[in-house]
Design a protein around this motif. Structure first.
Motif, PDB file in Angstrom:
ATOM      1  N   GLY A  34       0.833  -1.194   0.000  1.00 32.98           N
ATOM      2  CA  GLY A  34       0.000   0.000   0.000  1.00 32.98           C
ATOM      3  C   GLY A  34       0.869   1.245   0.000  1.00 32.98           C
ATOM      4  N   GLN A  87      -3.002   3.592   2.939  1.00 36.56           N
ATOM      5  CA  GLN A  87      -4.078   3.129   2.084  1.00 36.56           C
ATOM      6  C   GLN A  87      -3.582   1.967   1.238  1.00 36.56           C
ATOM      7  OE1 GLN A  87      -4.385   7.148   0.481  1.00 36.56           O
ATOM      8  NE2 GLN A  87      -4.174   6.301  -1.587  1.00 36.56           N
ATOM      9  N   SER A  88      -4.427   0.979   1.140  1.00 36.04           N
ATOM     10  CA  SER A  88      -4.067  -0.206   0.373  1.00 36.04           C
ATOM     11  C   SER A  88      -4.104   0.103  -1.111  1.00 36.04           C
ATOM     12  CB  SER A  88      -5.030  -1.345   0.696  1.00 36.04           C
ATOM     13  OG  SER A  88      -6.346  -1.016   0.237  1.00 36.04           O
ATOM     14  N   GLU A  89      -3.605  -0.834  -1.899  1.00 39.64           N
ATOM     15  CA  GLU A  89      -3.677  -0.683  -3.338  1.00 39.64           C
ATOM     16  C   GLU A  89      -5.130  -0.712  -3.798  1.00 39.64           C
ATOM     17  OE1 GLU A  89      -1.348  -3.801  -4.953  1.00 39.64           O
ATOM     18  OE2 GLU A  89       0.583  -2.913  -4.369  1.00 39.64           O
ATOM     19  N   GLU A 122     -10.324  -3.065  -0.346  1.00 43.33           N
ATOM     20  CA  GLU A 122      -9.341  -2.002  -0.216  1.00 43.33           C
ATOM     21  C   GLU A 122      -9.706  -1.157   0.982  1.00 43.33           C
ATOM     22  OE1 GLU A 122     -10.652   1.567  -3.178  1.00 43.33           O
ATOM     23  OE2 GLU A 122     -10.020  -0.286  -4.176  1.00 43.33           O
TER      24      GLU A 122
END
Length: 806
Positions: A348, A401-403, A409
């Motif tokens: 992320g 924040q994640s991908e 997500e």
């Protein structure tokens, strides 16, 4: 040498910026890194300038994707379950829109207006009232840096990539004070290619604007951008016999640095500085002298004195671009620094922004728009108000924040801010002979004593927030969005309120009166001399949000959302030692976003309802002498309506656009509201505003525009007309017909000539070509019941502008 050695170790640079993100973060609930430069310059809009930049006539007639960061991820506008109006920086430049006030008047359901104490920011009929103690219900962010004070909107549009106007509560992603909406502004960032832009404008009313910027690659990983602007005008309102206003001159500058040691790490540093000086900044125009029926002309009123001063001849009491007011001024200075770091780590992105903001706003207003001096003391203005607002804010946000994409997500983060406010106000009562009141005169004053008051507020605020969001994709075409923010706001304050004397209300001439005289005056006027009963307060709230998005077809998405909003309580900045509690909202929205007809037609529509409780309002109580400003929590307000925007690329040379809103914003329960002017003279002490419309909430507003691009002599001719309108709306929280703006329609036209790629353009820019005169704000004239003071908006304006870019 150092930079090149770092580049040999990609992970080292990436994790170094990850550490920097942890110790150097963002401002009050921000956004992700800016969208790519080409996204901002190709973004179409459904608002102020509805067409894209000039295009080659061979281009396919299909809509360009608009990229936004409304949920602090770089996303297509059509994928975001939020009602957003988007205007690119290129469109602002082409149409010479340099202030948020100028932009908002062209947008439906958005009103930004300058006022004597604060500037009014309203979205969907909801905003904060006329009190400097209020944080704004419509929050302003520049590159994620929260600007909490309303005066800060004066310097918001400079060297801009894009402006996003987010409608409805945005508390999950933008913090507790975005309870009505958010203005999400992205500045231009340096890139790894040399580029430049410049433009120069000169127009009617002595308006001038010269600005430009240069981006320079310093090394393979470091680039810099320098931008500057110089602007001003002589003014569009005639003031007295030989002056004009608002007569303005100002300058802004910015230095931006971007370091990209590898593809997964970015560090942005931005430093802004600005200075604006405005003479005759509030040239109030007089309306209704003598006042209309059922009001009567009282011999001792300021209106009657004006008529006598004019030799008994009729006075100018129409909204016509002429003011007889004595001089006023507004000075604004600010400095802002933002350092944003982001690094790809652990599947992320870790992002942090540290920000510091400082401003100083000085304003002098004469509440009585007459050219003569008070009879109390020779050379003494009527009723002046002089204020100094100092504000400092240091803020820090860190988020991970994640991908994007996949079945799940998420984003998690925290935010902290420390704010310090010093608001100093001096009010002089030139037309009120308080010194002659027997109880006051007994302490040694006379009718000639230039009575004044000072109300100084010093406040420290501490904000702590934790927030999270998640998107779940249980099946193809369905997204479930969940979010929440917990905020805790602690405020401590100190108050100093005194009575004294001051010539023309100027702070440097102020002298405190004896305590016995102050006590007598406080009883006559209705003011508090002491501290707040509760000088500290803490408000906290958990604000959840939930929604679902469904892809109905390719490029067609429907959404439904719920969000809870909250804004902390605070302290009155005026003459009474009052505090007020928090306000909250439950908001619901249904929306549809789609692209049709082979991507030639873009349609965005939504239905919304927001139920507010304990909305913070400024009200009035009536004493035996003067009305006194009081802050309180209005019981209930409902804002609901429908919004729709359409952009249709008829052909490669013609684009049509419209943006329309219907708004029903009313008080649902407000039984102790201030009276209208007419009711006040009949003995009214309060009125029931339940069921009556809120201020700055027109029932209908919108725009319709077009852009026609034709090849002429080897270049492109761009013709862009825009018509924007509003139905009647009130300008105070009293539903008073005397304090309302009637419905209107205005016409803009921009004609530009230059190459299709926009390397240069010569443009003729016309605004309000039908010269429809309106007022952005109205208030009663002190000491003259039935007469009104109005702040005039600009009439017809024409300018010529030359622009260059690579």
């Amino acid at each position: 040498m150092f930079l090149s050695s770092i580049d040999r170790f990609g992970n080292a640079s990436r994790y170094a910026l990850a550490v920097a993100a942890l110790i150097g973060g963002t401002a009050a609930a921000a956004q992700t890194s800016a969208p790519p430069a080409d996204a901002a310059t190709t973004a179409a809009t459904t608002t102020a300038d509805p067409a894209p930049p000039a295009v080659d006539v061979s281009t396919e007639a299909e809509a360009a994707d608009i990229v936004v960061t409304a949920q602090r991820r770089v996303q297509r506008l059509q994928d975001v379950p939020v009602a957003v109006s988007v205007v690119s920086g290129a469109q602002l430049d082409r149409t010479n829109i340099k202030t948020l006030t100028d932009l908002a008047v062209r947008l439906p359901n958005v009103r930004i207006a300058p006022g004597a104490l604060v500037d009014f920011l309203n979205v969907r009929g909801v905003g904060s009232g006329n009190n400097a103690g209020f944080e704004q219900s419509v929050a302003t962010f520049v590159d994620g840096v929260y600007r909490s004070r309303s005066r800060a909107t004066r310097a918001a549009l400079f060297d801009i990539d894009q402006v996003e106007i987010l409608k409805g509560p945005q508390t999950t992603f933008f913090g507790a004070n975005a309870i009505a909406g958010a203005l999400n502004i992205t500045t231009r960032k340096p890139r790894q290619e040399f580029s430049y832009n410049a433009q120069a404008l000169y127009g009617t009313d002595g308006e001038y604007n010269a600005e430009g910027g240069v981006t320079l690659p310093v090394t393979d990983t470091l680039s810099a951008r320098v931008a500057a602007r110089f602007f001003g005008m002589e003014g569009f309102v005639k003031v007295g016999r030989d002056q004009r206003g608002p007569a303005q001159d100002g300058a802004q500058g910015r230095l931006s640095l971007r370091w990209e040691p590898d593809s997964g790490a970015t560090s942005d540093l931005r430093v802004d500085i600005g200075r604006t000086r405005t003479q005759n900044s509030f040239p109030f125009e007089l309306i209704g002298c003598p006042p209309p029926a059922p009001f009567t002309l009282v011999a001792t009123s300021t209106c009657a004195r004006f008529i006598a001063y004019n030799g008994g001849r009729p006075v100018d009491d129409k909204l016509d671009g002429h003011s007889d007011q004595t001089p006023t001024f507004s000075d604004y200075d600010f400095v802002e620094t933002a350092w944003t770091n982001s690094a790809d780590v652990g599947g992320g992105t870790l992002t942090g922004i540290t920000a510091y903001f400082h401003h100083l706003a000085k304003d002098r207003v004469n509440q009585v728009p007459f050219p003569f001096r008070s009879p109390v003391v020779d050379g003494y203005d009527g009723q002046t108000l002089e204020s100094f607002e100092y504000y400092d804010q240091l803020s820090q946000e860190v988020r991970f924040q994640s991908e994007s994409g996949g079945a799940f997500e998420y984003m998690v983060g925290g935010y902290a801010a420390l704010g310090k406010l010093k608001y100093l106000r001096t009010a002089a009562f030139g037309f009120n002979t308080f010194g002659a009141v027997p109880a006051v005169a007994a302490t040694g004053t006379t009718a000639a004593t230039p009575v004044a008051a000072q109300n100084d507020l010093r406040e420290t605020s501490q904000t702590l927030s934790a927030f999270a969001s998640a998107t779940i994709r249980p099946i193809d075409g369905v997204r479930i969005n969940l979010g929440g923010r917990y905020s805790r706001i602690h405020k401590s304050t100190d108050r100093l309120s005194t009575f004294g004397t001051a010539i023309n209300g100027r702070r440097e001439t102020y002298a405190v009166l004896p305590l016995a005289t102050q006590v007598a005056l406080s009883r006559v006027i209705g003011a508090d001399l002491g501290q707040f009963p509760r000088p500290t307060r803490t408000d906290d709230k958990f604000m959840p949000s939930a929604g679902v998005q469904v892809d109905l077809a390719r490029d067609v998405m429907a959404y439904a959302t719920y969000s809870k909003g909250f804004k902390a309580g605070g302290y009155n900045s005026n003459s009474l030692a009052l505090d007020y509690g928090p306000e909250s909202v439950n908001a619901y929205e249904l929306g549809l976003k789609g692209v049709f007809l082979d991507r030639a037609l873009t349609l965005n529509a939504d239905i919304f309802r927001s139920d507010y409780r304990d909305l913070q309002e400024t009200t009035l109580i009536f004493t035996t002498a003067v009305p006194t400003s009081v802050v309180a929590n209005a019981a209930g307000t409902r804002s609901q309506g429908v919004e729709a925007s359409v952009t249709y690329r008829v052909s490669p040379i013609l684009t049509l656009s419209t943006d329309i809103a219907y708004l029903d914003a009313k008080y649902t329960d407000y039984t102790n509201a201030p009276c209208t002017i007419a009711a006040g003279i009949a003995g009214c002490r309060s009125q029931d505003m339940s069921g009556k419309r809120r201020p700055f909430a027109p029932e209908w507003s919108g725009n319709v525009g077009a852009t026609l691009t034709l090849p002429v002599a080897g270049q492109s001719l761009r013709v862009s007309p825009l018509v924007y309108w509003s139905s009647r709306y009130f300008q105070s929280a009293t539903a008073d017909p005397l304090l309302s703006q009637s419905g209107y329609a205005k016409v803009d036209l921009t004609v530009g000539y230059g190459p299709a790629d926009g390397r240069w353009e010569l443009a003729l820019i016309g605004k309000n070509l039908t010269d429809r005169l309106t007022a952005s704000f109205r208030q009663p004239v002190t000491g003259s019941t039935g007469s009104i003071a109005a702040v005039t908006e600009r009439g017809r304006a024409v300018a010529i502008q030359f622009s260059v870019r690579p």
